[in-house]
Scaffold this active site. Structure first.
Site, short mmCIF file in Angstrom:
data_model
loop_
_atom_site.label_atom_id
_atom_site.label_comp_id
_atom_site.label_asym_id
_atom_site.label_seq_id
_atom_site.Cartn_x
_atom_site.Cartn_y
_atom_site.Cartn_z
N ARG A 171 0.57 50.34 -22.88
CA ARG A 171 -0.53 49.51 -22.35
C ARG A 171 -0.86 50.14 -21.02
NH1 ARG A 171 0.14 44.09 -24.52
NH2 ARG A 171 -0.43 43.10 -22.39
N LYS A 226 -10.75 40.73 -16.74
CA LYS A 226 -9.91 41.62 -17.12
C LYS A 226 -9.45 42.51 -15.68
CE LYS A 226 -11.22 42.38 -21.91
NZ LYS A 226 -11.61 41.05 -22.00
N THR A 257 -5.92 41.90 -33.04
CA THR A 257 -5.30 41.87 -31.66
C THR A 257 -6.42 42.06 -30.40
OG1 THR A 257 -3.89 43.27 -30.10
CG2 THR A 257 -5.01 44.40 -31.93
N GLU A 277 3.17 42.52 -15.19
CA GLU A 277 3.35 42.52 -13.70
C GLU A 277 4.97 42.57 -13.30
OE1 GLU A 277 1.12 39.22 -11.99
OE2 GLU A 277 -0.63 40.79 -11.63
N ASP A 294 -0.92 38.72 -35.13
CA ASP A 294 -1.07 39.09 -33.81
C ASP A 294 -0.21 40.44 -33.49
OD1 ASP A 294 -1.82 38.98 -31.08
OD2 ASP A 294 -0.17 38.10 -30.57
N ASN A 337 -3.46 32.29 -27.36
CA ASN A 337 -4.63 32.71 -27.84
C ASN A 337 -4.66 32.88 -29.37
OD1 ASN A 337 -2.73 34.66 -27.74
ND2 ASN A 337 -3.94 36.54 -27.64
#
Length: 1113
Positions: free
Chosen positions: A664, A616, A744, A569, A447, A855
Site C-alpha cells: 500500500r 484521499k 476493493t 499511520e 472485501d 464500508n
C-alpha cells in the site's frame, strides 16, 4: 459495412422484441445512436450470442411469482401496512437551532424527550400488532379462517379445540416469545434511561437521570461513562484540552477518536464560570451523518466566535475514554445521531422458505381440487356449498400448521450448532432465519483489506527517487539520522538551522533543491514522524521513584500504545520509532519528538486537515519551536498527490512497482511557508470555517490553495499480510463451484497482486485488465475484447464498471459471470452493494458477501447471506451481518459443513411434515369415498392433535440431527457442494415422490383396515391409527442417514407415549380388543405392507444408483 450494420440492427431489434428483456428506459433510447442497436460483435467471424440463459428465464419466473405472491400473500399485508404508515409514520421536518449557554435567554421551542425506547410494543398495541404480524402470512390466515368457520354449526366438523387448539398454541408460543423479547428490551431501556449523570447548575452538581436531560443542559460525563445525548464538547479535565472517546457502539470502529473542547470555554478558570457567560451555540438541523457537523459557538459578552465541527462533538452512545468531559446538550432522543442511524436491517427470506411457500400454495390448490372432486361425485344437491366447505375443512390437514413451527425450531437448532462448533470458535449467528442459505451460495463477494488480509500493517519500503530502503537496509536509515543529529550538535547554538544538513536550505528556490542522501532521508523520516493523527498513550507506571525523573524519562520507561484511526499511520510512526525518531508526546497544540541522541524536539501544531475518503489525503501545518520554521506536510494516495507535487519522472513508475509487490503506497510532500503566507492562509481558513452555508466546500477550497507545487519527499510502501488459511479456503470455494469476486477500494496493481498471492487468480491463469472507459464507444470496444477472453480472470475499476452498466448492463453481466474470477478495484461502498444486487437480479443465484469494515455494511446487507469479520476496523460489519466470524478461513466450514447440513435437514424436515399431513388426508379421502362421500371425520379431534404433536413430533424433529456425510468428508471433497446449489433436495420431483408415497401408504392403511373390518367401527379406528403411528415412526427411521442417540431416544419415547395413551384413552380405544392377537397381527400386517416395499426400494436404489457421497464413504 452499412449492409452488415442494417442486418445487425434489424436482427437485434427482432431478438429484443422476441425476448422482451429490455426495460422502458432502453426502448426510449433506440434512436439515440447506432451503438445502441449494434451487437457487440458485428463481423462475420464471431457473433455476440445473446445466450438464452437461465437468468432471463429466472427473472421472468420470479416476476410471475412476485405477482402471484402479491395477490395471495401480500394483499392483506400491503393494505394494512399502507394504512399504518399513513397513520403512524408521518415524516418529521428538522430545523437548525440556537442553544443558549449561561445567562443567555433560552427559547420556548420544544424538543423530543431524551428517552431510549427500543420496544416494539406497548400495553395497548401488543396484542393487535402480534396478531397482525402473524396473520399477514397466508398459512396462518388460512388456518384462522378454518378455525372461525367452526363457530357455524352447519359446517362444524368436530370439537372447536381440534382447530383452535393447534392455532392457539402457535399464537400463544409466538406471543410469549415476543413478550419475553420486548420485556428484555424494556429492561435494557429502563436501565439506560435511569442511568444517573451530573448536571451543572447554580446549585452545584445535581444528579439527573438520562431520561430527564434536555436540550441546553450542561452535563458532565466521566471516564468510561456513556454519553447520554448529542453534545458540544465545552471543557475537559485533561490539560491538553482534548479527550479520547470510544465509538465502537456508534460506527463499529475500535480505534479511539480525539475530540477537542471549545477553546473559549476550556480557557475559563472553572466549569462554574460557564454559568456566568452570555453565549449561544448554533447547531445545524439533526441529520444521520456522524462524520460531519456544522455549528458556531458565539459569546455576546466578549467578541468571541468559534467554528464548531465534528471534532467538537460528543455523539450519544459513545464512551469517554480519558478524563471527564463537560458538554452542552444540542440533540436529544429521536434527534440524536445514534437513533437516526438505527434502522431495522432488511428482512431476508431464504430460498428454501420461498420453495416451501410455493409447495404450500400447491397443497392448498390440491385441497380445493380434492374437495370439488368429492362434491362432484357426491352430486351438487341441496346446500352443496356447505358440503364443499366441510370437505375443505376435512382435508385442511394436507397443509400442516406445524410446518412453520418445525422449520423455525430447526433454524434455531442449526444456529446453535454453528455457534457451538469448536472448529470455528467465536462464530455468532445473528440471524436465525436463513442458515439454509449457507448451502445455496453461487457467488461470494469478498472485501480485500482486513478480510483476505490481516489489516496489520508492516512498513516495508522507503523510496526517495534515486535510492530505496528495505527492511534489510533500514540500518542505513538509522545511520543517516545519527549523522544528521551529530552534525547538528556540532553547530553553534546561535544557528537558526539546527536540523538541516550542510547542503540543505530552509526555503525552496524556483528550481528543484539538490540534497545529499543523508538530508533527504532525514527530511522523509521527519515528515513521517510529524504528518499523522497518531497519539501515544502510556500505561500507568507504579515506579515509586518516578517523581525524581523528568517526564521524558518516565515515558521512555513505559510501554507506549499508538492510537489512530488508521493502521497505516500507526505502522509509519512505529517505523520512525524503530529508526530513532520517536513520537514522544502529542496534544491538541503541540508535538514532541525524541531524536536518536536523546534530545527532544518541540513543534507547535497550527492546523490539521484529516484524511477523508473524498480527498484521499491528510495534511498538517507545524511550527518548529526553536527555529520558528513553518512547514506544511501532506501525505496521500498517488492518484491525488501526482498533481500536487512538483514534476518528477519516477513517482508513477515506482508506485506501480510497489503495488505489484502488494504494498500500500503513500506519497509524502512538504512545503515551507513564510509567516506572511501562513497568516494570509489562516485568515481565509477561519472565514471559511465560520460559514454556515457550504462550509465544507469553502474550507476545502482554501486548503487546496496551499496544495500547489509541493516538494516530493518520499514514497512509502506498507505491507498488509494475508490472513492464515486464505489460499486453501479460496481453493476450496472454487472447487465447490462458488465464484469469488473481490471488491476493493484499493488501486488496480495492489488488487492484482493480492488476487495472485491469495490464489484467487492462479499463477497459470491469464488476467484480462478491462481498459479505462468513459463513454459508450469505449465500453463497446472493451466488451468486444472481453468476449474473446472468457477463460481469463477479469480485473476492472469501479468507474469503468459504472459506465458499462449504464449502457450495456445485461451484456456485461453475462460476460463477467462466465469469467472464473472477477476483481473490481477502486470500488465505493455503494458500488459494492449495487454489484451484489446486479448479480441477484440477472442470475437469480444466491449471493454471499463477506467484509470487516463499515464500508462493507451495505454490501453485507444487500446479499442473501451477509458474513462479517471481527477485525481491526471494528465490529460494524460483524454487527450488521447475518453471521459473524473471526477470520476468513472459517467461511469454508460455514458453507461446506453447516450450509450443507442446514439445507439438507430443513429439506427433509419440511417434506416429512408435509408427508405427515398428506397421508392422513389420503386416508380421510378414501374413508369419505367408501361411505358415500359423507363429510365425516375419520379420527376424533383429540387423536388428530396428538398425531401432529406428542405421537410423532419428537422423531420428526430429530431429523435436524441427521447428516449424509461427515464434516471431514464435506471439507475434503468440496465438489459435493455443487449438488446443493442445484436445489435437488427440495424440488417438485422430490415433493411429488413424497405425495406418491403418502397416497400409497394412506391407501394401504385405510383399505387394509376396511378389508379386515370387524363388527364395531371403533376397531377400525384403533387399527388404522396404530398402523399410522407405527408407519410414521418407521418412515423416520427409513429417512435417517446417520443415526444419533437422540434419534433413537425420540423413537422409543414417542412409541412409549402412544402405548400409554392406548391404556389411558379408553373413550377412543377398546382396551379388550387391544389385548387380542387379532389386533396385533392386523396392525403388523398393515404396517408391513405400507413400509417394507419402501425399504426394499431404498436398498435397491442405494445398491444400483448410489448418491455421490456414498461413493466417497
Amino acid at each position: 459495412m452499412r449492409r452488415i450494420y442494417g442486418t445487425a440492427k434489424r436482427s437485434l431489434l427482432a431478438t429484443r422484441r422476441k425476448r422482451q428483456y429490455l426495460s422502458d428506459d432502453d426502448s426510449d433510447e433506440e434512436d439515440e445512436t447506432c451503438l445502441d442497436e449494434m451487437p457487440l460483435m458485428y463481423n462475420n467471424e464471431v457473433s455476440f450470442k445473446m445466450d438464452e440463459s437461465d437468468s432471463l428465464v429466472n427473472r421472468r419466473r420470479y416476476r410471475n411469482q412476485s405477482r402471484l405472491g402479491q395477490i395471495i400473500n401480500d394483499g392483506w399485508e400491503s393494505t394494512c401496512g399502507r394504512c399504518w404508515e399513513r397513520l403512524c409514520n408521518r415524516r418529521k421536518e428538522y430545523h437548525p437551532r440556537n442553544v443558549p449557554i449561561g445567562l443567555q435567554r433560552s427559547s420556548d421551542e420544544k424538543y423530543p424527550k431524551n428517552v431510549i425506547r427500543n420496544q416494539k410494543y406497548s400495553i395497548f398495541t401488543f396484542i393487535p400488532k402480534v396478531l397482525f404480524e402473524q396473520f399477514k402470512f397466508f398459512l396462518n390466515l388460512y388456518f384462522l379462517v378454518m378455525a372461525l368457520s367452526q363457530f357455524i354449526p352447519e359446517i362444524r366438523i368436530g370439537y372447536l379445540y381440534t382447530y383452535w387448539g393447534p392455532l392457539g398454541f402457535v399464537i400463544f408460543v409466538t406471543m410469549c416469545r415476543e413478550a419475553l423479547d420486548d420485556y428484555r428490551r424494556y429492561r435494557r431501556d429502563k436501565e439506560a434511561n435511569s442511568q444517573k449523570f451530573r448536571k451543572l447548575t447554580r446549585d452545584g452538581m445535581v444528579p439527573v437521570p438520562s431520561s430527564n436531560i434536555k436540550v441546553g443542559d450542561l452535563i458532565v460525563v466521566d471516564k468510561n461513562q456513556r454519553v447520554p445525548a448529542d453534545m458540544i464538547f465545552l471543557r475537559t479535565t485533561e490539560k491538553t484540552g482534548a479527550c479520547f472517546i470510544r465509538t465502537d457502539q456508534l460506527d463499529g470502529e475500535t480505534d479511539w477518536k480525539l475530540k477537542l473542547a471549545v477553546q473559549s470555554t476550556q480557557k475559563l478558570q472553572t466549569s462554574v464560570d460557564i454559568l456566568d457567560i452570555h453565549a449561544e451555540v448554533y447547531a445545524e438541523a439533526p441529520q444521520k451523518d456522524i462524520h460531519s457537523f456544522v455549528g458556531v459557538f458565539k459569546r455576546y459578552d466578549e467578541p468571541v466566535e468559534d467554528s464548531l465541527s465534528v471534532e467538537n462533538t460528543l455523539w450519544s452512545n459513545t464512551v469517554v475514554a480519558s478524563g471527564s468531559a463537560l458538554g452542552v446538550v444540542i440533540y436529544t432522543g429521536a434527534e440524536t445521531r445514534s437513533v437516526m442511524n438505527t434502522s431495522q436491517p432488511p428482512s431476508k427470506v431464504g430460498l428454501l422458505d420461498l420453495e416451501v411457500n410455493t409447495l404450500t400454495k400447491l397443497l392448498f390448490s390440491a385441497v380445493l381440487v380434492l374437495s370439488v372432486v368429492m362434491l362432484a361425485l357426491k352430486g351438487f344437491e341441496g346446500p352443496w356449498y356447505r358440503y364443499l366447505f366441510r370437505f375443505i375443512l376435512l382435508f385442511s390437514y394436507i397443509i400442516p400448521i406445524s410446518l412453520r413451527i418445525n422449520l423455525d425450531m430447526g433454524k434455531a437448532a442449526y444456529s446453535f450448532m454453528i455457534q457451538k462448533d469448536k472448529a470455528i470458535p467465536e462464530t455468532i449467528a445473528r440471524s436465525t432465519t436463513i442458515p439454509e442459505e449457507l448451502g445455496r451460495v453461487s457467488y461470494l463477494m469478498s472485501d480485500k483489506t482486513g478480510t483476505l488480509t490481516q489489516n496489520e500493517m508492516v512498513f516495508k519500503k522507503l523510496h526517495l527517487g534515486t535510492v530505496s530502503f528495505t527492511p534489510e537496509t533500514m540500518d542505513e536509515v538509522q545511520s543517516h539520522l545519527r549523522t544528521t543529529f551529530a552534525q547538528q550538535q556540532k553547530e553553534p547554538q546561535s544557528s537558526q538551522q539546527p536540523f538541516l544538513g550542510p547542503s540543505m536550505t530552509p526555503s525552496r528556490s524556483s528550481g528543484p533543491v539538490r540534497r545529499t542522501v543523508i538530508t533527504r532521508v532525514f527530511e522523509a523520516v521527519r515528515a513521517l514522524a510529524l504528518c499523522h493523527n497518531v497519539t501515544p498513550v502510556y500505561e500507568e507506571s507504579d515506579n515509586s521513584e518516578a517523581g525524581y525523573e523528568t517526564e521524558a524519562d518516565q515515558q521512555s520507561q513505559q510501554e507506549v500504545v499508538y492510537q489512530a484511526s488508521s493502521p497505516d499511520e500507526v505502522a509509519l510512526v512505529t517505523w520512525t520509532e524503530s529508526v530513532g525518531l520517536t513520537l514522544l508526546k502529542r496534544d491538541l497544540n503541540s508535538m514532541q519528538l525524541r531524536a536518536p541522541n536523546g534530545s527532544v524536539i518541540n513543534y507547535h501544531i497550527l492546523h490539521i486537515f484529516p484524511f477523508t475518503s473524498e480527498t484521499k489525503r491528510m495534511g498538517i501545518i507545524v511550527k518548529e519551536e526553536k527555529t520558528g520554521e513553518i512547514s506544511f506536510y501532506m501525505k496521500g494516495a498517488d492518484v491525488v498527490m501526482q498533481t500536487i507535487v512538483q514534476y518528477n519522472d519516477w513517482l508513477e513508475e515506482e508506485c506501480g512497482n510497489m503495488a505489484r509487490e502488494g504494498l500500500r503506497t503513500l506519497v509524502v510532500a512538504k512545503k515551507i511557508l513564510t509567516e506572511e503566507q501562513y497568516q494570509e492562509f489562516d485568515n481565509r481558513y477561519h472565514q471559511a470555517k465560520m460559514s454556515i452555508q457550504d462550509r465544507n466546500t469553502k474550507v476545502q477550497g482554501v486548503i487546496e490553495s496551499l496544495e500547489r507545487d509541493m516538494e516530493l519527499l518520499c514514497l512509502t510502501g506498507v505491507e498488509d499480510k494475508l490472513q492464515d488459511g486464505v489460499r486453501p479456503t479460496l481453493e476450496m470455494l472454487k472447487n465447490a463451484g462458488i465464484k469469488v469476486w473481490m471488491l476493493t477500494g484499493d488501486k488496480l496493481e495492489t488488487a492484482i497482486c493480492i488476487a495472485k498471492s491469495s490464489k484467487l487468480v492462479s499463477r497459470t491463469q491469464d488476467v484480462h485488465i478491462f481498459g479505462v472507459v468513459n463513454g459508450r464507444t469505449e465500453a463497446h470496444l472493451q466488451l468486444n475484447a472481453l468476449r474473446k477472453k472468457q477463460d481469463n480472470a477479469l480485473i476492472i475499476t469501479g468507474n469503468s464498471l459504472q459506465v458499462c452498466l449504464k449502457y450495456y448492463e445485461h451484456e456485461f453481466v453475462e460476460l463477467a459471470c462466465q469469467c472464473p474470477s472477477v476483481v473490481v478495484c477502486r470500488c465505493s461502498p455503494t458500488q459494492k452493494a449495487d454489484i451484489v444486487k446486479l448479480l441477484q437480479n440477472h442470475t437469480g443465484k444466491r449471493t454471499c458477501s463477506i467484509g470487516d469494515g463499515g464500508n462493507d455494511v451495505s454490501m453485507i446487507q444487500a446479499a442473501n447471506v451477509g458474513v462479517g469479520i471481527v477485525g481491526k476496523e471494528g465490529k460494524q460489519a460483524s454487527l450488521a451481518a447475518d453471521f459473524s466470524i473471526t477470520q476468513f478461513s472459517h467461511i469454508g466450514r460455514l458453507l461446506m459443513v453447516h450450509g450443507r447440513n442446514s439445507y439438507k435437514r430443513s429439506a427433509a424436515l419440511s417434506q416429512f411434515v408435509m408427508h405427515r399431513g398428506l397421508i392422513i388426508s389420503t386416508m380421510q379421502a378414501v374413508f369419505c369415498s367408501v361411505f358415500y362421500f359423507a363429510s365425516i371425520a375419520l379420527f376424533p379431534g383429540f387423536l388428530m392433535i396428538g398425531y401432529a404433536t406428542v405421537y410423532t413430533m419428537y422423531p420428526v424433529f430429530s431429523l435436524v440431527l441427521d447428516k449424509d456425510v461427515s464434516a471431514e468428508t464435506a471439507m475434503t471433497y468440496p465438489e459435493l457442494y455443487k449438488e446443493l446449489v442445484k436445489g435437488r433436495s427440495l424440488s417438485f420431483k422430490t415433493f411429488f415422490l413424497w405425495v406418491l408415497i403418502s397416497i400409497y401408504q394412506g391407501g394401504i392403511i385405510i383399505y387394509g383396515a376396511l378389508w379386515l373390518f370387524d363388527e364395531d367401527f371403533v376397531h377400525v379406528v384403533s387399527i388404522t391409527f396404530t398402523a399410522l403411528i407405527l408407519t410414521e415412526l418407521l418412515m423416520v427411521a427409513l429417512t435417517i442417514r446417520t443415526w444419533h442417540w437422540a434419534m433413537a431416544v425420540a423413537e422409543v419415547f414417542s412409541l412409549a407415549i402412544y402405548i400409554a395413551s392406548l391404556i389411558v384413552l379408553r373413550n377412543y380405544f377398546d382396551g379388550t380388543f387391544l389385548r387380542t392377537f387379532d389386533f396385533i397381527w392386523k396392525v403388523v400386517a398393515i404396517t408391513s405392507v405400507s413400509c417394507i416395499p419402501l425399504y426394499i426400494l431404498k436398498y435397491l436404489r442405494k445398491k444400483f444408483s448410489p448418491p455421490v457421497y456414498a461413493k466417497l464413504t
